[in-house]
Design a protein around this motif. Structure first.
Motif, mmCIF file in Angstrom:
data_model
loop_
_atom_site.group_PDB
_atom_site.id
_atom_site.type_symbol
_atom_site.label_atom_id
_atom_site.label_comp_id
_atom_site.label_asym_id
_atom_site.label_seq_id
_atom_site.Cartn_x
_atom_site.Cartn_y
_atom_site.Cartn_z
ATOM 1 N N GLU A 1 8.357 -53.853 -106.777
ATOM 2 C CA GLU A 1 9.726 -53.890 -107.306
ATOM 3 C C GLU A 1 10.708 -54.391 -106.250
ATOM 4 O OE1 GLU A 1 10.619 -50.030 -108.821
ATOM 5 O OE2 GLU A 1 9.493 -50.362 -110.682
ATOM 6 N N ALA A 2 10.534 -53.908 -105.014
ATOM 7 C CA ALA A 2 11.440 -54.344 -103.951
ATOM 8 C C ALA A 2 11.303 -55.842 -103.730
ATOM 9 C CB ALA A 2 11.147 -53.582 -102.665
ATOM 10 N N ALA A 3 10.061 -56.320 -103.708
ATOM 11 C CA ALA A 3 9.828 -57.746 -103.477
ATOM 12 C C ALA A 3 10.431 -58.581 -104.611
ATOM 13 C CB ALA A 3 8.332 -58.026 -103.351
ATOM 14 N N ARG A 4 10.190 -58.130 -105.857
ATOM 15 C CA ARG A 4 10.734 -58.890 -106.992
ATOM 16 C C ARG A 4 12.253 -58.835 -107.002
ATOM 17 N NH1 ARG A 4 7.301 -60.538 -110.936
ATOM 18 N NH2 ARG A 4 8.922 -62.088 -111.145
ATOM 19 N N SER A 5 12.827 -57.679 -106.608
ATOM 20 C CA SER A 5 14.284 -57.561 -106.647
ATOM 21 C C SER A 5 14.931 -58.504 -105.635
ATOM 22 C CB SER A 5 14.715 -56.113 -106.390
ATOM 23 O OG SER A 5 14.675 -55.828 -104.999
ATOM 24 N N LEU A 6 14.154 -58.953 -104.650
ATOM 25 C CA LEU A 6 14.693 -59.900 -103.670
ATOM 26 C C LEU A 6 14.542 -61.350 -104.128
ATOM 27 C CD1 LEU A 6 13.321 -58.136 -100.492
ATOM 28 C CD2 LEU A 6 15.732 -58.535 -100.972
ATOM 29 N N GLY A 7 14.019 -61.539 -105.339
ATOM 30 C CA GLY A 7 13.905 -62.892 -105.883
ATOM 31 C C GLY A 7 12.543 -63.530 -105.686
ATOM 32 N N MET A 8 11.580 -62.773 -105.107
ATOM 33 C CA MET A 8 10.247 -63.351 -104.928
ATOM 34 C C MET A 8 9.532 -63.456 -106.270
ATOM 35 S SD MET A 8 8.603 -61.662 -101.547
ATOM 36 C CE MET A 8 9.739 -60.793 -100.514
#
Lengths: 240, 218
Positions: free
Chosen positions: B121-128
């Motif tokens: 979730e953290a990675a996706r929330s950064l736009g990855m």
């Protein structure tokens, strides 16, 4: 900046959002409060599509999230998120945590990303922690790094999902101070929190949610000093 | 009871030959098994039920039936479809690869699913993208956790390769059996073979401990 219309979301048979309407303006700090299970975290997570929603519409910075042509990754580049449990990447140093997304997603050169990261670490008071791994940080430090990591992408909106709920009491203050500074700089923020002092002091507007609805919203003094609804009153009497 | 060292001496070159084959067969099988296992593991994690189903049944079959049966099926059933004179060594590699793929698939899946959801979730929330998040965030952490069960699987595979004796693949155990057949002696060949397997597996677990120590302080 953010316009939410008739947002509905269910987990299986349980409907957690039953029609939310909200409008968040640029540079506005909106604080969402409410009992646990009221749907406030789910609402926040819908704003960057970490939770998909069933019905309704969310428009962020001109992007309609349900539009097939919207690249959700592009939207997320503009929407930073801070989690209750920090979610730092444990296999990377603090500096690498912060530079990863700017380098891989925004395609910045590493030097530029590092410079920005160091500036942000200075801002959150942790420039001396750049080369340590997250597990050597205290909870308050980890959350400040997580805020710096989200800011490194240069987002237009920051979402905070109970950012101080997993912290020891003595560390809450340092995280709130960073958030307050951010609000003063004009960042658009949506904050789900149980910190009523912060809501009153920093929030431009307070939204009270219960049972999947927005029960009441208004300025902090409207909500805290003159709550109109019974449910708001009973909730506030328990937490204040 | 006398212990006839002369038998061991006589068979030493064959044991060495068998050992080399055991090592080569095991290494090839774990490599092929890992590649297959990776694909099967990913397939098993698919969100679409229809894609998941065949991979699930692959794992069910190969983990739920005896390797000995699989080996006989491969050597006397599957391989004759492709070769007029199937090589026992090839059959051994094929059956070990297919079998270990099922276990590696599970190791792989468990490793990835053991990583906290918040990381993705953290990675996706950064736009990855999903692929970027996998590559930079999930896999590096998952692979580290997969080292112990993976090394364990390799150790099991080395021991399982001794089943090659039933299809007459000339690995280590085959020569133990040959010595036993020639002299009607049990202790000398089988103890020697056991001892060689033990050295193989013990040095592997030592290597594993070294790797674990090396990567755990990050």
């Amino acid at each position: 900046m953010i316009k939410v219309t008739n947002l509905k979301k269910s987990f299986g048979d349980l409907q957690v959002l039953k029609g939310i309407d909200a409008h968040i303006k640029e540079r506005e700090v909106v604080v969402v409060i409410g009992p646990s299970g009221s749907g406030k975290s789910t609402f926040l997570r819908c704003l960057n599509l970490l939770e998909d929603f069933d019905e309704g519409e969310i428009i962020i910075d001109g992007f309609n999230l349900k539009d097939k042509n919207t690249d959700i990754n592009k939207v997320r580049e503009e929407v930073g998120m801070v989690f209750q449990r920090f979610n730092l990447f444990p296999h990377m140093t603090v500096l690498d945590n912060i530079t990863l997304a700017p380098v891989k997603v925004r395609k910045w050169p590493l030097e530029k990303a590092k410079e920005t990261a160091m500036e942000l670490l200075k801002k959150v008071g942790l420039q001396d922690k750049a080369n340590v791994y997250p597990d050597s940080l205290s909870g308050g430090q980890a959350q400040r790094v997580a805020i710096a990591r989200a800011l490194a992408m240069g987002p237009k909106v920051m979402l905070f999902d109970e950012p101080t709920s997993a912290l020891d009491p003595e560390m809450v203050g340092e995280v709130l101070a960073v958030m307050k500074q951010l609000a003063n700089e004009g960042m658009t923020m949506v904050v789900v929190t149980h910190e009523m002092g912060f809501a009153r002091e920093v929030g431009d507007r307070v939204i009270f949610m219960d049972g999947g609805y927005i029960v009441e919203e208004g300025t902090p003094s409207d909500i805290f000093d003159n709550p109109k609804h019974e449910r708001t009153k009973s909730f506030l009497s328990k937490v204040l | 009871m006398d212990f006839r060292f002369d038998i061991i001496q006589e068979y030493a070159p064959f044991f060495l030959q068998g050992l080399l084959l055991t090592i080569v067969v095991s290494i090839i099988s774990i490599i092929v098994g890992s590649i297959l296992g990776l694909v099967i593991g990913l397939g098993k994690m698919s969100k679409k039920r229809l894609i998941r189903l065949p991979f699930e049944w692959y794992v069910n079959f190969f983990r739920g039936t005896p390797l000995l049966v699989q080996m006989l099926l491969v050597h006397f059933g599957l391989m004759p479809l492709f070769f007029s004179q199937p090589s026992a060594t090839v059959s051994l590699v094929v059956s070990l690869s297919l079998n270990s793929a099922a276990y590696v698939a599970e190791i792989f899946r468990a490793g990835i699913q053991s990583i906290d959801k918040g990381q993705m979730e953290a990675a996706r929330s950064l736009g990855m993208t999903h692929a970027q998040a996998m590559r930079y965030i999930i896999l590096p952490q998952a692979l580290k956790r997969m080292i112990p069960p993976f090394a364990n699987e390799f150790i099991v595979l080395i021991k399982d390769s001794s089943l090659g004796v039933v299809i007459a693949a000339p690995e280590l155990m085959y020569w133990g059996k040959a010595a036993q057949g020639q002299y009607y002696r049990v202790w000398e060949p089988y103890l020697t073979v056991s001892f060689i397997y033990l050295i193989l597996t013990l040095s592997l677990s030592k290597l594993l401990h070294y790797l674990e120590r090396k990567y755990s302080n990050q």
